[in-house]
Scaffold this active site. Structure first.
Site, mmCIF file in Angstrom:
data_model
loop_
_atom_site.group_PDB
_atom_site.id
_atom_site.type_symbol
_atom_site.label_atom_id
_atom_site.label_comp_id
_atom_site.label_asym_id
_atom_site.label_seq_id
_atom_site.Cartn_x
_atom_site.Cartn_y
_atom_site.Cartn_z
ATOM 1 N N HIS A 15 0.855 -1.200 0.045
ATOM 2 C CA HIS A 15 0.234 0.075 -0.025
ATOM 3 C C HIS A 15 0.909 1.305 -0.087
ATOM 4 O O HIS A 15 1.926 1.258 0.806
ATOM 5 C CB HIS A 15 -0.861 -0.246 1.337
ATOM 6 C CG HIS A 15 -1.800 1.171 1.223
ATOM 7 N ND1 HIS A 15 -2.988 1.319 0.987
ATOM 8 C CD2 HIS A 15 -1.477 2.430 1.824
ATOM 9 C CE1 HIS A 15 -3.536 2.424 1.254
ATOM 10 N NE2 HIS A 15 -2.615 3.201 1.815
ATOM 11 N N PHE A 16 0.612 2.302 -0.913
ATOM 12 C CA PHE A 16 1.583 3.372 -0.697
ATOM 13 C C PHE A 16 0.666 4.651 -0.491
ATOM 14 O O PHE A 16 -0.640 4.763 -0.780
ATOM 15 C CB PHE A 16 2.376 3.535 -2.131
ATOM 16 C CG PHE A 16 1.338 3.791 -3.356
ATOM 17 C CD1 PHE A 16 0.957 5.192 -3.549
ATOM 18 C CD2 PHE A 16 1.459 2.810 -4.440
ATOM 19 C CE1 PHE A 16 0.196 5.276 -4.871
ATOM 20 C CE2 PHE A 16 0.849 3.094 -5.368
ATOM 21 C CZ PHE A 16 0.132 4.413 -5.782
ATOM 22 N N THR A 17 1.328 5.591 0.113
ATOM 23 C CA THR A 17 0.409 6.894 0.778
ATOM 24 C C THR A 17 1.707 8.015 0.639
ATOM 25 O O THR A 17 2.997 7.643 0.596
ATOM 26 C CB THR A 17 0.055 6.831 1.867
ATOM 27 O OG1 THR A 17 -0.753 7.726 1.992
ATOM 28 C CG2 THR A 17 0.964 6.467 3.175
ATOM 29 N N ARG A 54 -14.603 3.674 -7.639
ATOM 30 C CA ARG A 54 -14.406 2.792 -6.444
ATOM 31 C C ARG A 54 -15.503 2.814 -5.422
ATOM 32 O O ARG A 54 -16.157 1.682 -4.959
ATOM 33 C CB ARG A 54 -13.099 2.706 -6.011
ATOM 34 C CG ARG A 54 -12.165 2.516 -6.617
ATOM 35 C CD ARG A 54 -10.662 2.664 -6.130
ATOM 36 N NE ARG A 54 -10.074 1.811 -5.287
ATOM 37 C CZ ARG A 54 -9.493 0.644 -5.446
ATOM 38 N NH1 ARG A 54 -8.922 0.453 -6.543
ATOM 39 N NH2 ARG A 54 -9.098 -0.182 -4.579
ATOM 40 N N GLU A 172 -5.527 -6.578 -6.735
ATOM 41 C CA GLU A 172 -5.397 -6.118 -5.399
ATOM 42 C C GLU A 172 -5.794 -6.946 -4.398
ATOM 43 O O GLU A 172 -6.563 -7.885 -4.706
ATOM 44 C CB GLU A 172 -6.450 -4.714 -5.221
ATOM 45 C CG GLU A 172 -5.721 -3.617 -6.178
ATOM 46 C CD GLU A 172 -6.906 -2.258 -5.950
ATOM 47 O OE1 GLU A 172 -6.943 -2.056 -4.874
ATOM 48 O OE2 GLU A 172 -7.396 -1.750 -7.110
#
Length: 229
Positions: A15-17, A54, A172
């Site tokens: 997961h990227f942020t 989404r 995912e």
């Protein structure tokens, strides 16, 4: 090492942020799904059109709900989404998150950690916004659901003989509602400068033993205005 079907024996999830979001994330000790995150994020890197799709896309297997009700993880770095972020920065695209992929931090865990913690999760075989994408919450389905060979490739663009590669690369692991940070194996950043910045963020949160690695090959790193290759 891959198993007989190509699925790794330990299935890494990413997961990227933005690094500016880490103080708030560390303060609560968990990641929240987009439908729950509210105003917690200092810097939102997601495209509004994708977020809207989404929220509309239903997850057709338990625990159900919409894709936005899940914390998203990819199975491979250098995702098409990160490419979009890097390219919009390079081109100076107006109305988009402007800073590219350099400030983004990967939060790294594994499917096995999620499963053993008895969290509710669902996997997709590709881009969750695509109508032909399939979903499953059964561990035994993942060997065939995800294109593991494609997850290990650096170049994932569509080809004349296989025009579905981009969609499949966006497979995912979706964790329902929230993901506790104690299931993380570590963090990955692009440069040593970002590594030190993140370590300071972690120290400020009282975390001194986190694993923070530098892996520029997990990023695109396009500079603003540089010539396209």
């Amino acid at each position: 090492m891959p198993g007989p079907t190509g699925q790794p024996s330990q299935t890494r999830i990413l997961h990227f942020t933005h690094i500016e979001n880490l103080p708030a994330i560390l303060a609560v000790g968990r990641l929240f799904a987009d439908s729950m995150v509210g105003t917690r994020l200092a810097t939102n890197v997601g495209a509004p059109d994708i977020k809207a799709s989404r929220r509309r896309r239903a997850v057709p297997c338990p625990p159900g709900g919409a894709v936005a009700d899940y914390v998203p993880f990819y199975f491979a770095p250098r995702s098409p989404m990160m490419f979009r972020i890097a390219r919009e920065h390079q081109d100076g695209t107006q109305g988009c998150y402007p800073d590219g992929d350099d400030p983004l931090v990967y939060l790294v865990s594994s499917l096995e950690k999620v499963h053993h913690a008895q969290l509710s999760w669902v996997a997709s075989d590709g881009n969750c916004a695509a109508t032909l994408t399939r979903f499953s919450g059964a561990l035994n389905d993942l060997a065939e659901l995800v294109d593991w060979a494609l997850m290990s490739e650096r170049i994932w663009k569509n080809l004349p003989e296989d025009p579905d590669r981009v969609r499949r690369r966006m497979a995912e692991l979706l964790v329902h509602r929230e993901f506790p940070l104690d299931l993380l194996a570590g963090y990955v950043v692009r440069t040593p400068a970002r590594q030190e910045q993140l370590r300071q963020v972690l120290r400020d949160a009282g975390i001194i033993d986190a694993y923070v690695d530098v892996r520029p090959n997990w990023y695109y790193g396009f500079r603003r205005g540089e010539a396209r290759e």
